[in-house]
Design a protein around this motif. Structure first.
Motif, PDB file in Angstrom:
ATOM      1  N   GLU A  78       0.831  -1.197   0.000  1.00  0.00           N
ATOM      2  CA  GLU A  78       0.000   0.000   0.000  1.00  0.00           C
ATOM      3  C   GLU A  78       0.874   1.259   0.000  1.00  0.00           C
ATOM      4  N   LEU A  79       1.998   1.217   0.716  1.00  0.00           N
ATOM      5  CA  LEU A  79       2.938   2.340   0.694  1.00  0.00           C
ATOM      6  C   LEU A  79       3.431   2.615  -0.722  1.00  0.00           C
ATOM      7  N   ILE A  80       3.767   1.541  -1.435  1.00  0.00           N
ATOM      8  CA  ILE A  80       4.232   1.672  -2.827  1.00  0.00           C
ATOM      9  C   ILE A  80       3.153   2.344  -3.671  1.00  0.00           C
ATOM     10  N   LYS A  81       1.918   1.934  -3.466  1.00  0.00           N
ATOM     11  CA  LYS A  81       0.804   2.534  -4.212  1.00  0.00           C
ATOM     12  C   LYS A  81       0.658   4.021  -3.867  1.00  0.00           C
ATOM     13  N   MET A  82       0.788   4.356  -2.595  1.00  0.00           N
ATOM     14  CA  MET A  82       0.669   5.752  -2.167  1.00  0.00           C
ATOM     15  C   MET A  82       1.750   6.626  -2.817  1.00  0.00           C
ATOM     16  N   ILE A  83       2.967   6.098  -2.891  1.00  0.00           N
ATOM     17  CA  ILE A  83       4.067   6.844  -3.504  1.00  0.00           C
ATOM     18  C   ILE A  83       3.804   7.041  -4.991  1.00  0.00           C
ATOM     19  N   ARG A  84       3.355   5.982  -5.657  1.00  0.00           N
ATOM     20  CA  ARG A  84       3.087   6.085  -7.091  1.00  0.00           C
ATOM     21  C   ARG A  84       1.888   7.003  -7.372  1.00  0.00           C
ATOM     22  N   ASP A  85       0.932   7.017  -6.455  1.00  0.00           N
ATOM     23  CA  ASP A  85      -0.193   7.945  -6.618  1.00  0.00           C
ATOM     24  C   ASP A  85       0.284   9.402  -6.553  1.00  0.00           C
ATOM     25  N   LEU A  86       1.188   9.693  -5.615  1.00  0.00           N
ATOM     26  CA  LEU A  86       1.767  11.033  -5.535  1.00  0.00           C
ATOM     27  C   LEU A  86       2.537  11.364  -6.809  1.00  0.00           C
ATOM     28  N   ASN A  87       3.347  10.423  -7.265  1.00  0.00           N
ATOM     29  CA  ASN A  87       4.105  10.635  -8.500  1.00  0.00           C
ATOM     30  C   ASN A  87       3.170  10.990  -9.653  1.00  0.00           C
ATOM     31  N   GLY A  88       2.061  10.282  -9.727  1.00  0.00           N
ATOM     32  CA  GLY A  88       1.108  10.527 -10.803  1.00  0.00           C
ATOM     33  C   GLY A  88       0.533  11.933 -10.756  1.00  0.00           C
ATOM     34  N   LYS A  89       0.273  12.424  -9.548  1.00  0.00           N
ATOM     35  CA  LYS A  89      -0.270  13.779  -9.399  1.00  0.00           C
ATOM     36  C   LYS A  89       0.736  14.840  -9.846  1.00  0.00           C
ATOM     37  N   PHE A  90       2.041  14.483  -9.792  1.00  0.00           N
ATOM     38  CA  PHE A  90       3.086  15.435 -10.158  1.00  0.00           C
ATOM     39  C   PHE A  90       3.656  15.151 -11.547  1.00  0.00           C
ATOM     40  N   ASP A  91       3.006  14.253 -12.293  1.00  0.00           N
ATOM     41  CA  ASP A  91       3.444  13.886 -13.640  1.00  0.00           C
ATOM     42  C   ASP A  91       4.874  13.338 -13.646  1.00  0.00           C
ATOM     43  N   ILE A  92       5.210  12.560 -12.642  1.00  0.00           N
ATOM     44  CA  ILE A  92       6.500  11.870 -12.588  1.00  0.00           C
ATOM     45  C   ILE A  92       6.307  10.478 -13.184  1.00  0.00           C
ATOM     46  N   LYS A  93       7.049  10.176 -14.219  1.00  0.00           N
ATOM     47  CA  LYS A  93       6.883   8.908 -14.926  1.00  0.00           C
ATOM     48  C   LYS A  93       7.298   7.729 -14.055  1.00  0.00           C
ATOM     49  N   ASN A  94       6.778   6.565 -14.403  1.00  0.00           N
ATOM     50  CA  ASN A  94       7.018   5.360 -13.618  1.00  0.00           C
ATOM     51  C   ASN A  94       8.217   4.565 -14.128  1.00  0.00           C
ATOM     52  N   THR A  95       8.684   4.854 -15.344  1.00  0.00           N
ATOM     53  CA  THR A  95       9.765   4.060 -15.945  1.00  0.00           C
ATOM     54  C   THR A  95      10.767   4.969 -16.645  1.00  0.00           C
ATOM     55  N   LEU A  96      11.984   4.467 -16.792  1.00  0.00           N
ATOM     56  CA  LEU A  96      13.006   5.204 -17.539  1.00  0.00           C
ATOM     57  C   LEU A  96      12.637   5.315 -19.015  1.00  0.00           C
ATOM     58  N   LYS A  97      11.953   4.306 -19.522  1.00  0.00           N
ATOM     59  CA  LYS A  97      11.522   4.345 -20.925  1.00  0.00           C
ATOM     60  C   LYS A  97      10.522   5.483 -21.137  1.00  0.00           C
ATOM     61  N   ASP A  98       9.532   5.578 -20.249  1.00  0.00           N
ATOM     62  CA  ASP A  98       8.539   6.647 -20.370  1.00  0.00           C
ATOM     63  C   ASP A  98       9.161   8.023 -20.144  1.00  0.00           C
ATOM     64  N   PHE A  99      10.220   8.073 -19.345  1.00  0.00           N
ATOM     65  CA  PHE A  99      10.918   9.331 -19.123  1.00  0.00           C
ATOM     66  C   PHE A  99      11.584   9.826 -20.408  1.00  0.00           C
ATOM     67  N   GLY A 100      11.915   8.882 -21.279  1.00  0.00           N
ATOM     68  CA  GLY A 100      12.500   9.267 -22.557  1.00  0.00           C
ATOM     69  C   GLY A 100      13.909   8.779 -22.800  1.00  0.00           C
ATOM     70  N   ILE A 101      14.408   7.897 -21.919  1.00  0.00           N
ATOM     71  CA  ILE A 101      15.751   7.348 -22.116  1.00  0.00           C
ATOM     72  C   ILE A 101      15.726   6.378 -23.309  1.00  0.00           C
ATOM     73  N   ILE A 102      16.635   6.585 -24.253  1.00  0.00           N
ATOM     74  CA  ILE A 102      16.692   5.767 -25.468  1.00  0.00           C
ATOM     75  C   ILE A 102      17.181   4.363 -25.124  1.00  0.00           C
ATOM     76  N   GLU A 103      16.457   3.359 -25.606  1.00  0.00           N
ATOM     77  CA  GLU A 103      16.742   1.977 -25.229  1.00  0.00           C
ATOM     78  C   GLU A 103      18.159   1.558 -25.627  1.00  0.00           C
ATOM     79  N   GLU A 104      18.589   1.931 -26.812  1.00  0.00           N
ATOM     80  CA  GLU A 104      19.928   1.534 -27.261  1.00  0.00           C
ATOM     81  C   GLU A 104      21.008   2.130 -26.358  1.00  0.00           C
TER      82      GLU A 104
END
Length: 392
Positions: free
Chosen positions: A320-346
């Motif tokens: 539940e703590l993990i969910k609470m942290i991710r919920d806060l991240n979502g409210k601040f538009d903080i991405k959940n993954t490095l890929k979504d952040f825009g880091i190039i896979e190669e």
């Protein structure tokens, strides 16, 4: 034997900047970042207060975000020429961190940067100057900590300097300075503070003096951060104090691999910086998943959850703590993954081996509650890249 170290004096509340008028000395150098402190009149107030204290004042401006080794050396040279007996660092984490490193080089001109980053290996400071830190953001808490983070841009690596010697003598927390913070900075610094408190509470170096600070900081962040983000000035003041409590906790209890990961990825990708607080916010849920496989850490996370009013088994509470942290991240538009952040896979694949090796070698890794080696760190990063739950 354990040690607990804080600034001798912390001034807080409206008008706290006036504490500068009571400093005793002949010369002070003020270290600042960009233009915001000047733009809003705070730099002039600091300079005038120091002059009222009878001091000659010099100025080192334009410390960049994620300060460089070159900036540190330049500032130290200016200090060697001016010979201040007070170093007054003002702004966010960057100018204060840079000033701490300048201070070391000022006191010991022959010391190398490589020697400075040896954990708890500095010679005794305060032979030439004492240090005042005035924080204008609510996250790093560097105004009360034994840490500084300096970036070597040639290597693309952030290096933490860790030594009780660089704990400031005086910390000033004036809420007027944080009233003008932009919303994204409120979010990122607030999540940085939350990470500090979480990592301090589960660290292998936690103790009876740091635990209450960490718990209070966590409670306050969950209560006030979103309100502060949405413009509530009372909440913003409370967040300024919450991050300071978290800083006092982690400065003595140390941190963990969330910070190791953030330090070694902040400046390494061609797509641009991952701001430190943003990186911490992204990595924290994954590291909790990794650490909760350790029984002691799981129990500690369970304690945090219970202080937040959660119920259930330690595992249920931690999820539940993990969910609470991710919920806060979502409210601040903080991405959940490095890929979504825009880091190039190669590029990620090309650099991940070195990143993992550097992260394991980071000064924060040793106090993480669950040990980690280079192959495991690489795997952890790979899961973060795509957003896969940690199952190892």
């Amino acid at each position: 034997m354990n040690r607990y170290t804080l600034p001798r004096d912390t001034y807080y509340g409206p008008g706290a900047l006036d504490a500068l008028k009571d400093l005793k000395g002949k010369k002070a150098i003020v270290v600042v970042g960009g233009g915001s402190m000047k733009r809003f009149g705070f730099l002039d107030k600091v300079i005038n207060n120091l002059k009222e204290a009878g001091m000659e004042v010099d100025l080192f401006e334009n410390v960049e975000p994620d300060p460089s080794v070159e900036t540190v050396m330049k500032g130290a040279q200016q200090m060697l020429e001016f010979e201040p007996d007070w170093i007054v660092a003002m702004g966010g984490g960057s100018p204060i961190d840079a000033a701490k490193a300048m201070w070391i080089k000022y006191e010991y001109p022959e010391i190398t940067f490589e020697e400075m980053v040896v954990p708890f290996g500095l010679p005794e400071l305060r032979k030439k100057a004492k240090f005042v830190a005035i924080s204008s953001t609510s996250g790093t808490a560097t105004e009360v900590t034994a840490f500084s983070v300096i970036t070597d841009y040639e290597k693309g690596i952030k290096y933490p300097i860790a030594d009780f010697n660089i704990t400031p003598d005086v910390a000033i927390l004036d809420p007027a300075l944080v009233e003008t913070m932009p919303k994204n900075l409120i979010a990122y610094t607030g999540m940085d503070a939350l990470t500090h408190a979480f990592e301090a509470f589960v660290s292998t170096a936690n103790g009876p003096f740091t635990d209450p600070l960490a718990i209070s900081a966590i409670q306050m962040v969950f209560k006030y951060l979103e309100k502060s983000y949405n413009g509530d000035m009372e909440a913003r003041e409370e967040m300024h104090y919450a991050q300071c409590l978290a800083g006092q906790a982690f400065s003595n209890a140390l941190l963990g691999i969330v910070h190791s990961m953030a330090h070694k990825t902040g400046a390494v990708f061609s797509t641009g910086h991952i701001i430190h607080g943003y990186a911490n916010a992204m990595y924290l849920p994954y590291v909790i998943q990794y650490n909760m496989k350790d029984p002691t850490a799981l129990k500690r996370y369970g304690i945090i959850g219970k202080y937040l009013g959660l119920s259930g088994s330690d595992e249920e509470v931690t999820k539940e703590l993990i969910k609470m942290i991710r919920d806060l991240n979502g409210k601040f538009d903080i991405k959940n993954t490095l890929k979504d952040f825009g880091i190039i896979e190669e590029e990620f694949k090309e650099k991940i081996d070195a990143i993992a090796e550097n992260a394991v070698a980071d000064a924060c890794t040793g106090s993480n509650p669950r040990a980690i080696d280079v192959p495991t760190m690489k795997k952890l990063f790979e899961y973060v890249y795509v957003g896969k739950d940690i199952d190892f």
